[in-house]
Design a protein around this motif. Sequence first.
Motif, PDB file in Angstrom:
ATOM      1  N   UNK B  84     -19.574 -88.937 -56.647  1.00 38.44           N
ATOM      2  CA  UNK B  84     -18.608 -90.559 -56.572  1.00 38.44           C
ATOM      3  C   UNK B  84     -18.722 -91.268 -54.784  1.00 38.44           C
ATOM      4  N   UNK B  85     -19.154 -92.441 -55.010  1.00 36.37           N
ATOM      5  CA  UNK B  85     -18.469 -92.821 -53.979  1.00 36.37           C
ATOM      6  C   UNK B  85     -17.171 -94.292 -53.803  1.00 36.37           C
ATOM      7  N   UNK B  86     -16.700 -93.737 -53.145  1.00 36.15           N
ATOM      8  CA  UNK B  86     -15.501 -95.179 -52.542  1.00 36.15           C
ATOM      9  C   UNK B  86     -16.198 -95.956 -51.470  1.00 36.15           C
ATOM     10  N   UNK B  87     -17.097 -97.252 -52.175  1.00 33.01           N
ATOM     11  CA  UNK B  87     -17.144 -98.036 -52.149  1.00 33.01           C
ATOM     12  C   UNK B  87     -16.628 -99.076 -50.446  1.00 33.01           C
TER      13      UNK B  87
END
Lengths: 360, 257
Positions: B84-87
């Motif tokens: 998961x990438x919190x952008x």
Amino acid sequence: MKMHTPRYAQMKTAKWGLHALRTPLADLAIQLANQDELLQNGGTFAVADHISSDVETAHRQTDPENAYLAAHFEQLTQTVQIEVPDQVQLTKPLLVDWQPTTPGNGNFHFSIRLGKNSRATVIITQKAGAIGLNSIGEIAVGADAQLEVAELNLFDHGSRAYFHQNANLDRNAALNWSIAQIGTGNVLGEFNTELNGTGASANIQAVSLAKKDEHIGLQTTVGHHAPHTTSRILQHGALFAQAETNLNAIGKIDHGAHGADAQQESRLLLLDPSAQGNANPILLIDENDVQAGHAASVGQVDLQQLYYLMSRGLTKETAENILVRSFLAPVLSSLPAGPIADQVDHLLGQRLGGIDPNEA
Amino acid sequence: MMTKLEIKNLKVEADNHPILHGVNLTVNTGEMHAIMGPNGTGKSTLAETIMGNPHYHITDGQILLDGVDLATKKVDERARAGLFLAMQYPAEIPGITTANFLRAAINARHPEQPIAIPKFMSELNNALDLLDMSQKTANRYLNAGFSGGEKKRNEILQLLMLKPKFALLDEIDSGLDIDALKVVAKGVNAMRGPEFATVMITHYQRLLDYIVPDVVHVMMGGRIVKTGGPDLAKHLEKTGYACLRDELGLDIELVDE
Ligand SMILES: Nc1ncnc2c1ncn2[C@@H]1O[C@H](COP(=O)(O)OP(=O)(O)OP(=O)(O)O)[C@@H](O)[C@H]1O
Ligand SMILES: [Mg+2]
């Protein structure tokens, strides 16, 4: 007079199979609902087996050499008539639902006449059988009256449809006209609105979805013939691989129609390089003191948005479907709230496939 | 069960411009990592490349998830595998609500068995409560017209709902007021556990007061140049990057010089 096939939207329609629309006619099942309120107020909401020759003449004059229009009137068997007297404000939408019940071409006609200072909503749901349909109609909106018309076209695979619908508006009349073309098949449609009275206004929105081997050509025209008339055309279409869509928006402002305001926006979203789309904005202005604006675009999915959605685990297909909905949203949100909006939403989900984020 | 994310000698370029010059990093579930470093040093590039952003091209090295090379896996496959990438700059998607989007994303993980609506709603409400977010936010179109801080909160909402194994948080603290920072930290801390790891990219030691890391890495010039404990971040806050660079004898130009 040399008759010709419809030639709107700069489309070459030879391959569309529209000639099938002159094949033997299908029987129609026409259902009307919510009549009571109108009938109690002295109006008409009925299926008739003829239309007046005045109406026919007036309609045919708008495109005298159109062979399909001629065939439609020659073969006409049933028409839906809606007459709302002056000063009647209906609270419930008038519902018209029709479809062919035998194989063959469906030949459908409607006339809507709204009296002075009246108010009504008409929702037309049309289905086509294996062959196709003609949907021809006239709309007249009296002075100070407000009419909302929504047309939902639910076609089966391989169907063809031909539309030729005209609206005329008197002084300060307002028309909000929505056309949702998200069934399957080939569609050629012309929707003409004439703003004849001072202060008349029209909002016309069309939404379309085309998949493999489907062709859609929509041409929406507004004529400003009086001062202080306003119009907004909003057309959005999404195209998948090997589909074709042409959107024309035409705004005409006559000399003397000072203070007129004609705005139009036609946008296409291509989900595959093999899709072919054209959006043509056309403004013909013969008066100085007016406002007019047009926007047209043919674009692809925003890669940043696609990446964001996929980064949450959605497949490319589902992510693209969401972006199609996102793209169509400005038009979908101007449909009348209630069952038709839900139906359109449901149909979109069905046609888009994949995981439908809006389905429970 | 412990899961391992290994970055080995990763070299990355974008538009023929080399950015990462050999990054090595190993993260196990159960661990909290922080990456700090000057502007333009390749931190976002690292996070985006791990996630599978097609804009970045790997020229050498590997990204392994439990020994499996992710190179050929598309971003959505990596997400379903637990990344998961919190952008740093989340996209805006008008036309789909956050709630519907989240449900679609959860269902993408097991399409044959969609989550029951009541279960989804109760999980969503719990996550919203934890983050002091109103139900209204979840029914607004995804990030559309959200303020910078609201977008960051919405990233953490997604984190809580999607329950990844590895969360890369790219400047999750930027643009947050102090209350929002505490809320976001609460969200990340709620994920803590043996099945979860995070890599937080940040410019500010302050975030690390609220989400205490086990390991701090410093990135400069496209490499990780130093690794230490939480004290390393505190030390940096006092001395700055130029000082560390000179200490390490690195030949790197910093943006602000
Ligand atoms: N497509 C590209 N073409 C050329 N240079 C690029 C491209 N993408 C990124 N870069 C450069 O790569 C470097 C690293 O960028 P990156 O966004 O990874 O830095 P960062 O460490 O996250 O910085 P910040 O702290 O400011 O967010 C920058 O100098 C940036 O300008
Ligand atoms: Mg960055």
